[in-house]
Design an enzyme around this catalytic site. Structure first.
Site, short mmCIF file in Angstrom:
data_model
loop_
_atom_site.label_atom_id
_atom_site.label_comp_id
_atom_site.label_asym_id
_atom_site.label_seq_id
_atom_site.Cartn_x
_atom_site.Cartn_y
_atom_site.Cartn_z
N GLU A 498 3.14 1.85 0.47
CA GLU A 498 2.80 2.15 1.88
C GLU A 498 2.62 0.87 2.71
O GLU A 498 1.68 0.74 3.49
CB GLU A 498 1.56 3.05 1.96
CG GLU A 498 1.83 4.43 1.41
CD GLU A 498 0.84 5.49 1.88
OE1 GLU A 498 -0.11 5.17 2.60
OE2 GLU A 498 1.05 6.66 1.51
C1 LIG Z 1 4.64 2.91 -7.87
C2 LIG Z 1 5.39 2.95 -6.58
C3 LIG Z 1 5.47 4.13 -5.87
C4 LIG Z 1 6.24 4.19 -4.70
N1 LIG Z 1 6.44 5.39 -4.07
C5 LIG Z 1 7.36 5.45 -3.06
C6 LIG Z 1 7.75 6.71 -2.52
O1 LIG Z 1 7.25 7.77 -2.90
N2 LIG Z 1 8.71 6.73 -1.57
C7 LIG Z 1 9.30 5.59 -1.11
O2 LIG Z 1 10.16 5.66 -0.27
N3 LIG Z 1 8.93 4.38 -1.58
C8 LIG Z 1 7.99 4.28 -2.56
N4 LIG Z 1 7.65 3.06 -3.08
C9 LIG Z 1 8.21 1.86 -2.49
C10 LIG Z 1 7.18 1.01 -1.76
O3 LIG Z 1 6.90 1.58 -0.52
C11 LIG Z 1 7.75 -0.40 -1.69
O4 LIG Z 1 7.57 -0.94 -2.97
C12 LIG Z 1 7.10 -1.24 -0.66
O5 LIG Z 1 7.46 -0.83 0.61
C13 LIG Z 1 7.45 -2.72 -0.80
O6 LIG Z 1 8.82 -2.92 -1.01
P1 LIG Z 1 9.30 -3.81 -2.24
O7 LIG Z 1 8.53 -3.42 -3.42
O8 LIG Z 1 10.77 -3.71 -2.31
O9 LIG Z 1 8.86 -5.28 -1.88
P2 LIG Z 1 9.75 -6.34 -1.11
O10 LIG Z 1 10.14 -5.80 0.20
O11 LIG Z 1 10.79 -6.85 -2.02
O12 LIG Z 1 8.67 -7.47 -0.85
C14 LIG Z 1 8.33 -8.48 -1.80
C15 LIG Z 1 7.13 -9.24 -1.25
O13 LIG Z 1 7.46 -9.82 -0.02
C16 LIG Z 1 6.53 -9.46 0.97
N5 LIG Z 1 7.19 -9.33 2.25
C17 LIG Z 1 8.30 -8.64 2.57
N6 LIG Z 1 8.61 -8.79 3.86
C18 LIG Z 1 7.66 -9.58 4.38
C19 LIG Z 1 7.41 -10.12 5.67
N7 LIG Z 1 8.18 -9.87 6.70
N8 LIG Z 1 6.35 -10.92 5.82
C20 LIG Z 1 5.54 -11.20 4.80
N9 LIG Z 1 5.72 -10.73 3.57
C21 LIG Z 1 6.77 -9.94 3.36
C22 LIG Z 1 5.94 -8.15 0.51
O14 LIG Z 1 4.63 -7.99 1.02
C23 LIG Z 1 5.94 -8.33 -1.00
O15 LIG Z 1 4.76 -8.98 -1.37
C24 LIG Z 1 6.87 3.01 -4.22
C25 LIG Z 1 6.72 1.82 -4.92
C26 LIG Z 1 6.01 1.78 -6.09
C27 LIG Z 1 5.93 0.48 -6.83
#
Ligand SMILES: Cc1cc2nc3c(=O)[nH]c(=O)nc-3n(C[C@H](O)[C@H](O)[C@H](O)COP(=O)(O)OP(=O)(O)OC[C@H]3O[C@@H](n4cnc5c(N)ncnc54)[C@H](O)[C@@H]3O)c2cc1C
Length: 815
Positions: A498
């Site tokens: 989220e």
């Molecule tokens: C257990 C689990 C359940 C989930 N459930 C759902 C679900 O039901 N439906 C769904 O659609 N998604 C779901 N997700 C996805 C979740 O919403 C994403 O993991 C989340 O949005 C972050 O994306 P990412 O993991 O790809 O991180 P990335 O986008 O790859 O980010 C990596 C790091 O970079 C940082 N970062 C990225 N952009 C910026 C920025 N502009 N400035 C500063 N920092 C930044 C992030 O904070 C993070 O620390 C789930 C994920 C997990 C792990």
């Protein structure tokens, strides 16, 4: 002499006008009258200077004059410097509403507006549900069994959750749902936080997803079909936004839906051919209906002239041909249902778009509009709930665990983390319940939802780490007896989902808040877009008044002059006044940072994060102050209130100083520092006396402990799983009687009155009784007490090959 007096009175008068943001006329009046006095009574030079000042104020401050020469110039400069707001950003900015966050941003928070969000508590029905159904559900959980033995909730628990309507808390009664208030949803999730898998499983369908999207945007047909089925668990929903290429930057999703004709129920209809790859989708492995976000294209113009319609959301039944669903991911620590969904050329009719074909391309708006409420409730409630249990478990364990002849709770090194846990839990409870209360008043808190999500899940991380530390090896050792270790290892889930916390803190809280909550910036941008000079004039000079006002308030209050009036008691009032003072300083610094860095501020995330930290800490402190104001305080709670408020104000000032240390314009940084913190930092970490008081209270059978652990699963009914919190509560009640007996026995042992070989506490109890040092009923009591203590201190052990999933590859080493 008169000259000096006139200058002092003029400055005081101008500061008075600025503090009240009273406008140009009163300032003009002050300067003109003082100028006249100067000229008449012989201080001619000063009098003329004051008149010149009055003329300048009139030229710049009176609308009829300034609109002729100043406003058009400012408009041109603003047009050049103002950041370009992308369509995606505009959608996010327009989503949700502004309440207390806006008051803080104004730099002049009106506390009565916060108090006007009256808190009526839970309804009788909601209270009964929290007390009964939540206890029953919690009583079916054992973390080890769920995480390691089943990798799922027990079937009888699934059944119970569906039957009792846990999945339909947000669904109106007319569709068969529970239609709970935001406060009740939060209370339910806080209680269920005893097990993170249970909390997530109930939280997700009640948060952003098909249920909420349907309620807000669904067609009548979609609502009538799905909502009753979601309410009673016949349908399990999931929502797929994230994929391998689109995480935080969700709008970059490469999943597509191409408008085309296809077969549906034996007929050729207009529909979409979907190709997508989603991952990490919660509940996907068992979902019966999938909410899916994709980019919609109409290359053949079957719907009209627009080819790229934009992000769209549809609801797709699981058994639709082409859906590849059912595999699982393994989220760290917790086995809640989560997995990938893929599809190639999956054909769906246009009617499956949420809201019907008219809502094609509206998906992103729908998602951000819904995000604010769910994000305020689910994960923050989980964090607050974990805090309640952490207080209960850590306080209980540290009282019964004795080392060096003392309960470890009495050691100052342990008291520090105990007090920290209590303060984090206390702040989290206030923040989540008070914000939920504003939602019940119709607010859709966009910026607070980012604050709560990131701040409270960081609190959760800290509380879990502290709770683990004070338990020592007791919770490092996994097994059915470990109530904490699995929640601890699952913590990164809350940090990431989220809106991952780093992005939320650095980009969203201030980045979104600066424009969204600012009393004037949105109006200025709108006036610029509409080329409306009069509206621009109104906004920009209102803004200027606010800047002068914030500077005057921050500076004078920083010197201790003219503290703001606040409607609170002697405990909360000083903190509320400090929130008001720092809000003025924040308003000033926010404007200064925006003006000096312009659109560059977006990239200076570390600066933006610190401004966000100030806002977050002031927001949390405000929620705490309101909570204090509304509830009956109990013994030792004042210590916790002092500790918590001081911590938050300390953190806010820390963020200010880091901001001043790093603003690239050094002259500006020094000026801001001198105005915002004229006497330097005022707040330090809370004093040790508070720490000792709080630690003792939460590790004994105190009213404060009961208050902090209210609405947890803290009873032990027949047929329920073992409840460590209930057992700790009994032990703490008994430890009042046990403690003097321990001391008497320990003293006798150290003085050689008991046999040296009586090394076990149980042996010493027997020896003390035999020696006549304690009465028989005390001995009976201590035998039972020690038995229970030893049981609570015990950990699990397993067969040598128990953890190997491939038994054939186990090496037995000793055979
Ligand atoms: C257990 C689990 C359940 C989930 N459930 C759902 C679900 O039901 N439906 C769904 O659609 N998604 C779901 N997700 C996805 C979740 O919403 C994403 O993991 C989340 O949005 C972050 O994306 P990412 O993991 O790809 O991180 P990335 O986008 O790859 O980010 C990596 C790091 O970079 C940082 N970062 C990225 N952009 C910026 C920025 N502009 N400035 C500063 N920092 C930044 C992030 O904070 C993070 O620390 C789930 C994920 C997990 C792990």
């Amino acid at each position: 002499m008169l000259e000096l007096l006139l200058i002092i009175v003029a400055m005081a008068g101008l500061v008075w006008v600025m503090r009240r943001e009273a406008g140009a006329l009163p300032a003009l009046g002050v300067l003109a009258v003082l100028g006249l006095i100067g000229v008449v009574f012989g201080a001619v030079t000063v009098g003329i200077l004051l008149w010149l000042g009055a003329a300048a104020v009139a030229a710049c401050g009176l609308p009829t004059l300034r609109r002729r020469w100043l406003t058009p110039r400012l408009f041109a400069a603003f047009d050049k410097a103002a950041p370009k707001v992308s369509e995606t950003e505009r959608t996010a900015l327009e989503a949700g509403s502004v309440a207390w966050d806006g008051e803080l941003f104004s730099g002049r928070p009106q506390w009565q507006r916060l108090l006007d969000f009256r808190n009526a508590g839970l309804s009788e029905e909601e209270r009964a549900f929290v007390d009964h159904q939540c206890s029953v559900a919690a009583g079916m959980c054992n973390a080890w069994e769920i995480a390691r033995e089943r990798a799922d909730l027990p079937p009888e628990l699934w059944e119970y959750l569906k039957r009792e309507g846990f999945f339909g808390m947000i669904i109106p009664k007319r569709y068969g749902g529970l239609e709970f208030s935001a406060k009740a949803q939060s209370a339910v999730l806080q209680k269920l936080a005893v097990n993170e898998t249970l909390m997530v499983t109930v939280g997700v369908p009640n948060s952003l997803g098909p249920g909420e999207l349907l309620l807000k945007y669904g067609t009548e047909e979609q609502k009538n079909h799905y909502l009753p089925r979601l309410a009673d668990g016949r349908e399990i929903p999931c929502f797929g936004l994230t994929g391998p290429r689109a995480g935080s930057d969700a709008t970059s999703l490469p999943d597509v839906g191409i408008v085309c004709r296809g077969q549906h129920n034996g007929q050729e209809v207009l529909g979409l051919k979907l190709t997508f790859e989603k991952r990490w989708i919660t509940l996907a492995p068992i979902a019966t209906v999938v909410g899916l976000a994709f980019r919609m294209f109409d290359p053949d113009g079957l719907l009209g002239d627009t080819s790229d319609l934009g992000i769209t959301c549809a609801l797709i039944p699981r058994d639709t041909p082409g859906m590849d669903i059912g595999r699982r991911h393994h989220p760290i620590g917790s086995p809640f249902m989560n997995g990938p969904i893929r599809g190639k050329d999956v054909f769906i009719p246009l009617e499956w778009i949420i809201g019907g074909p008219d809502m094609a391309g509206q998906g992103w708006r729908m998602l951000v509009e819904c995000l604010s409420v769910g994000r305020c409730i689910t994960l923050p409630s989980g964090a607050s709930g974990i805090g309640r249990y952490a207080v209960g478990w850590a306080g209980g364990f540290t009282r019964i665990r004795r080392q060096f002849n003392l309960p470890v709770a009495d050691m100052e090194g342990v008291q520090e983390p105990l007090a920290r846990i209590a303060a984090h839990a206390y702040i989290a409870q206030a923040a989540v319940m008070q914000t939920a209360n504003t939602i019940d008043h119709g607010v859709k808190p966009a910026v607070p939802s980012a604050i709560l999500k990131s701040q409270l899940t960081e609190f959760q991380r800290s509380m879990l780490a502290d709770a683990m530390d004070v338990h020592g090896g007791r919770t490092v050792t996994l097994g059915p007896r470990n109530y904490l270790g699995i929640a601890y290892s699952a913590n990164p889930v809350s940090i990431t989902v989220e809106g991952a916390n780093i992005m939320t803190r650095n980009l969203m809280i201030f980045g979104q808040g600066a424009i969204r909550c600012h009393p004037y910036v949105l109006d200025e941008l709108a006036a610029k877009d509409d080329n409306d000079l009069v509206a621009f004039d109104k906004a920009i000079f209102g803004h200027a008044g606010m800047v002068f006002g914030n500077a005057a308030r921050a500076f004078t209050q920083g010197l201790g002059i003219g503290k703001s009036r606040v409607p609170f008691d002697e405990v909360a009032a000083p903190y509320a006044q400090e929130v008001s003072r720092l809000a003025s300083a924040f308003g000033l610094c926010a404007d200064a940072a925006m003006a000096s860095l312009g659109s560059g501020l977006k990239k200076r995330e570390m600066l933006s994060a610190r401004l966000g930290d100030v806002l977050s800490n002031l927001y949390l402190a405000s929620m705490l102050i309101k909570q204090w104001h509304e509830s009956e305080s109990v013994e030792h709670e004042a210590a916790l209130m002092h500790y918590s408020c001081r911590t938050l104000l300390y953190r806010a000032e820390q963020a200010f100083t880091e901001l001043f240390d790093n603003l690239p314009n050094r002259a500006l940084a020094m000026t801001l520092s001198a105005v915002a913190l004229p006497l330097g930092r005022r707040w330090h970490k809370p004093q040790d006396r508070f720490t000792r008081d709080i630690a003792r209270a939460i590790s004994t059978d105190s009213a404060l402990r009961h208050k902090l652990t209210a609405d947890t699963w803290n009873t032990q009914e027949a047929g329920q799983r073992d409840n460590p919190l209930a057992r700790y509560n009994v032990l703490l009640a008994d430890s009042e009687r046990a403690e003097p007996l321990y001391r008497r026995i320990a003293k006798a042992y150290s003085q050689g009155e008991l046999p040296a070989e009586a090394l076990h506490p149980e042996q010493r109890v027997e020896a003390a009784w035999e020696a006549g040092l304690i009465e028989e009923d005390d001995a009976i009591f201590m035998r039972r007490f020690e038995r229970e203590v030893l049981d609570m201190l015990s950990v699990d052990d397993f067969a040598f090959d128990a953890f190997a999933t491939d038994k054939d590859r186990v090496v037995w080493h000793t055979t």
